[in-house]
Design a protein around this motif. Structure first.
Motif, PDB file in Angstrom:
ATOM      1  N   LYS A   9       0.852  -1.183   0.000  1.00  0.00           N
ATOM      2  CA  LYS A   9       0.000   0.000   0.000  1.00  0.00           C
ATOM      3  C   LYS A   9       0.887   1.231   0.000  1.00  0.00           C
ATOM      4  N   PHE A  10       0.343   2.330  -0.483  1.00  0.00           N
ATOM      5  CA  PHE A  10       1.095   3.573  -0.509  1.00  0.00           C
ATOM      6  C   PHE A  10       1.407   4.043   0.897  1.00  0.00           C
ATOM      7  N   TYR A  11       2.576   4.676   1.050  1.00  0.00           N
ATOM      8  CA  TYR A  11       2.924   5.292   2.318  1.00  0.00           C
ATOM      9  C   TYR A  11       2.024   6.511   2.490  1.00  0.00           C
ATOM     10  N   PHE A  12       1.203   6.499   3.500  1.00  0.00           N
ATOM     11  CA  PHE A  12       0.286   7.601   3.802  1.00  0.00           C
ATOM     12  C   PHE A  12       0.361   7.799   5.302  1.00  0.00           C
ATOM     13  N   SER A  13       1.051   8.850   5.707  1.00  0.00           N
ATOM     14  CA  SER A  13       1.333   9.056   7.121  1.00  0.00           C
ATOM     15  C   SER A  13       0.119   9.585   7.877  1.00  0.00           C
ATOM     16  N   ASN A  43       1.960  15.428  -4.053  1.00  0.00           N
ATOM     17  CA  ASN A  43       2.579  16.616  -4.618  1.00  0.00           C
ATOM     18  C   ASN A  43       2.130  17.865  -3.864  1.00  0.00           C
ATOM     19  N   TRP A  44       0.825  17.996  -3.618  1.00  0.00           N
ATOM     20  CA  TRP A  44       0.329  19.143  -2.860  1.00  0.00           C
ATOM     21  C   TRP A  44       0.960  19.163  -1.471  1.00  0.00           C
ATOM     22  N   PHE A  45       0.981  18.024  -0.815  1.00  0.00           N
ATOM     23  CA  PHE A  45       1.492  17.942   0.556  1.00  0.00           C
ATOM     24  C   PHE A  45       2.955  18.366   0.619  1.00  0.00           C
ATOM     25  N   GLN A  46       3.752  17.873  -0.304  1.00  0.00           N
ATOM     26  CA  GLN A  46       5.180  18.203  -0.303  1.00  0.00           C
ATOM     27  C   GLN A  46       5.427  19.687  -0.573  1.00  0.00           C
ATOM     28  N   ASN A  47       4.598  20.290  -1.393  1.00  0.00           N
ATOM     29  CA  ASN A  47       4.837  21.668  -1.808  1.00  0.00           C
ATOM     30  C   ASN A  47       4.052  22.725  -1.038  1.00  0.00           C
ATOM     31  N   ILE A  54       1.467  22.927   8.985  1.00  0.00           N
ATOM     32  CA  ILE A  54       2.517  22.063   9.532  1.00  0.00           C
ATOM     33  C   ILE A  54       3.778  22.870   9.847  1.00  0.00           C
ATOM     34  N   THR A  55       4.394  22.550  10.960  1.00  0.00           N
ATOM     35  CA  THR A  55       5.653  23.207  11.325  1.00  0.00           C
ATOM     36  C   THR A  55       6.787  22.637  10.484  1.00  0.00           C
ATOM     37  N   PRO A  56       7.858  23.390  10.289  1.00  0.00           N
ATOM     38  CA  PRO A  56       9.001  22.875   9.518  1.00  0.00           C
ATOM     39  C   PRO A  56       9.586  21.593  10.115  1.00  0.00           C
ATOM     40  N   GLN A  57       9.593  21.454  11.439  1.00  0.00           N
ATOM     41  CA  GLN A  57      10.146  20.252  12.074  1.00  0.00           C
ATOM     42  C   GLN A  57       9.310  19.016  11.747  1.00  0.00           C
ATOM     43  N   LEU A  58       7.992  19.163  11.819  1.00  0.00           N
ATOM     44  CA  LEU A  58       7.111  18.035  11.473  1.00  0.00           C
ATOM     45  C   LEU A  58       7.273  17.645  10.021  1.00  0.00           C
ATOM     46  N   LEU A  59       7.343  18.635   9.149  1.00  0.00           N
ATOM     47  CA  LEU A  59       7.482  18.335   7.726  1.00  0.00           C
ATOM     48  C   LEU A  59       8.819  17.646   7.448  1.00  0.00           C
ATOM     49  N   ALA A  60       9.877  18.066   8.107  1.00  0.00           N
ATOM     50  CA  ALA A  60      11.188  17.428   7.922  1.00  0.00           C
ATOM     51  C   ALA A  60      11.141  15.962   8.353  1.00  0.00           C
ATOM     52  N   LYS A  61      10.471  15.670   9.465  1.00  0.00           N
ATOM     53  CA  LYS A  61      10.342  14.280   9.927  1.00  0.00           C
ATOM     54  C   LYS A  61       9.530  13.458   8.925  1.00  0.00           C
ATOM     55  N   TRP A  62       8.454  14.046   8.423  1.00  0.00           N
ATOM     56  CA  TRP A  62       7.617  13.361   7.443  1.00  0.00           C
ATOM     57  C   TRP A  62       8.421  13.061   6.178  1.00  0.00           C
ATOM     58  N   LYS A  63       9.169  14.053   5.676  1.00  0.00           N
ATOM     59  CA  LYS A  63       9.959  13.849   4.458  1.00  0.00           C
ATOM     60  C   LYS A  63      11.016  12.761   4.660  1.00  0.00           C
ATOM     61  N   THR A  65      10.768  10.120   6.617  1.00  0.00           N
ATOM     62  CA  THR A  65      10.069   8.828   6.577  1.00  0.00           C
ATOM     63  C   THR A  65       9.673   8.475   5.150  1.00  0.00           C
ATOM     64  N   LEU A  66       9.187   9.446   4.401  1.00  0.00           N
ATOM     65  CA  LEU A  66       8.816   9.212   3.004  1.00  0.00           C
ATOM     66  C   LEU A  66      10.029   8.753   2.205  1.00  0.00           C
ATOM     67  N   MET A  67      11.164   9.398   2.388  1.00  0.00           N
ATOM     68  CA  MET A  67      12.375   9.023   1.654  1.00  0.00           C
ATOM     69  C   MET A  67      12.823   7.610   2.027  1.00  0.00           C
ATOM     70  N   TYR A  68      12.659   7.229   3.278  1.00  0.00           N
ATOM     71  CA  TYR A  68      12.985   5.856   3.675  1.00  0.00           C
ATOM     72  C   TYR A  68      12.143   4.872   2.866  1.00  0.00           C
ATOM     73  N   HIS A  69      10.850   5.130   2.782  1.00  0.00           N
ATOM     74  CA  HIS A  69       9.978   4.227   2.027  1.00  0.00           C
ATOM     75  C   HIS A  69      10.351   4.198   0.556  1.00  0.00           C
ATOM     76  N   LYS A  70      10.667   5.338  -0.019  1.00  0.00           N
ATOM     77  CA  LYS A  70      11.062   5.374  -1.429  1.00  0.00           C
ATOM     78  C   LYS A  70      12.372   4.625  -1.651  1.00  0.00           C
ATOM     79  N   ASN A  71      13.332   4.846  -0.781  1.00  0.00           N
ATOM     80  CA  ASN A  71      14.652   4.237  -0.950  1.00  0.00           C
ATOM     81  C   ASN A  71      14.677   2.750  -0.631  1.00  0.00           C
ATOM     82  N   HIS A  72      13.682   2.256   0.051  1.00  0.00           N
ATOM     83  CA  HIS A  72      13.619   0.836   0.401  1.00  0.00           C
ATOM     84  C   HIS A  72      12.475   0.125  -0.317  1.00  0.00           C
ATOM     85  N   HIS A  73      12.101   0.672  -1.464  1.00  0.00           N
ATOM     86  CA  HIS A  73      11.007   0.092  -2.245  1.00  0.00           C
ATOM     87  C   HIS A  73      11.208  -1.403  -2.491  1.00  0.00           C
ATOM     88  N   SER A  74      12.427  -1.791  -2.803  1.00  0.00           N
ATOM     89  CA  SER A  74      12.673  -3.204  -3.114  1.00  0.00           C
ATOM     90  C   SER A  74      12.468  -4.105  -1.894  1.00  0.00           C
TER      91      SER A  74
END
Length: 186
Positions: A9-13, A43-47, A54-63, A65-74
């Motif tokens: 399933k898609f990563y949806f935090s 796309n909307w959420f990221q931009n 959202i505070t910058p700290q929360l967004l940084a934590k979210w990004k 986690t998202l990058m972890y999921h993208k980088n570990h797709h396999s």
């Protein structure tokens, strides 16, 4: 690239969900943020999320986690390297008591008999209960899921509803799988 969890399933935090739930404008713009509208909402959420609630700290934590999921797709989706890696997502309405549903259920049972991994992916229903008849999940001899974690999609539908493929199956799922259409004319 994809961001998915172990179930395919898609990563949806929780953060994405909370922002979507409190904003009716987002609910109207992206009615299905975990499915057909996933790419657009992400796309909307990221931009724009940082500008709204959202505070910058929360967004940084979210990004992060998202990058972890993208980088570990396999790690989350099986890759085919030999014949033992083959598995099928049978997408359609396998609980349906109509021709396409019965065909999907038969394919699922045959795949199980062949000892191949199979996901019985129950599509969203756009009809009323009076229009179509469905079996209850407890009455089936296989488990229904929304997970498309296997490398092959077998889409079992009637030819007149091929719109379903683009409308209900996220492009990320179609793009990274081997797709087979099985049209069942009535």
């Amino acid at each position: 690239s994809m961001a998915v969890n172990m179930e395919g399933k898609f990563y949806f935090s929780f953060l994405q969900e909370m922002v979507w739930k409190v904003r009716t404008d987002l609910q109207k713009a992206f009615p299905d943020p975990t499915g057909a509208d996933y790419d657009q909402y992400l796309n909307w959420f990221q931009n724009h999320a940082i500008d709204s609630t959202i505070t910058p700290q929360l967004l940084a934590k979210w990004k992060s986690t998202l990058m972890y999921h993208k980088n570990h797709h396999s790690d989350f989706h099986k890759h085919v390297t030999n014949e033992n890696d083959i598995g099928v997502n049978v997408i359609g309405w396998p609980a349906g008591q109509f021709k396409a549903g019965r065909n999907a259920a038969t394919i699922i049972r045959a795949t199980n008999k062949a000892n191949l991994p199979v996901n019985a992916v129950q599509g969203s229903m756009h009809w009323t209960a009076e229009e179509l008849h469905y079996s209850l999940p407890a009455d089936l001899d296989f488990q229904l899921t929304r997970s498309c974690s296997q490398p092959v999609n077998l889409i079992v539908i009637n030819p007149d509803i091929t719109w379903y493929i683009n409308d209900q199956i996220p492009q990320m799922i179609l793009k990274h799988k081997y797709n087979i259409g099985f049209w069942v004319p009535d």
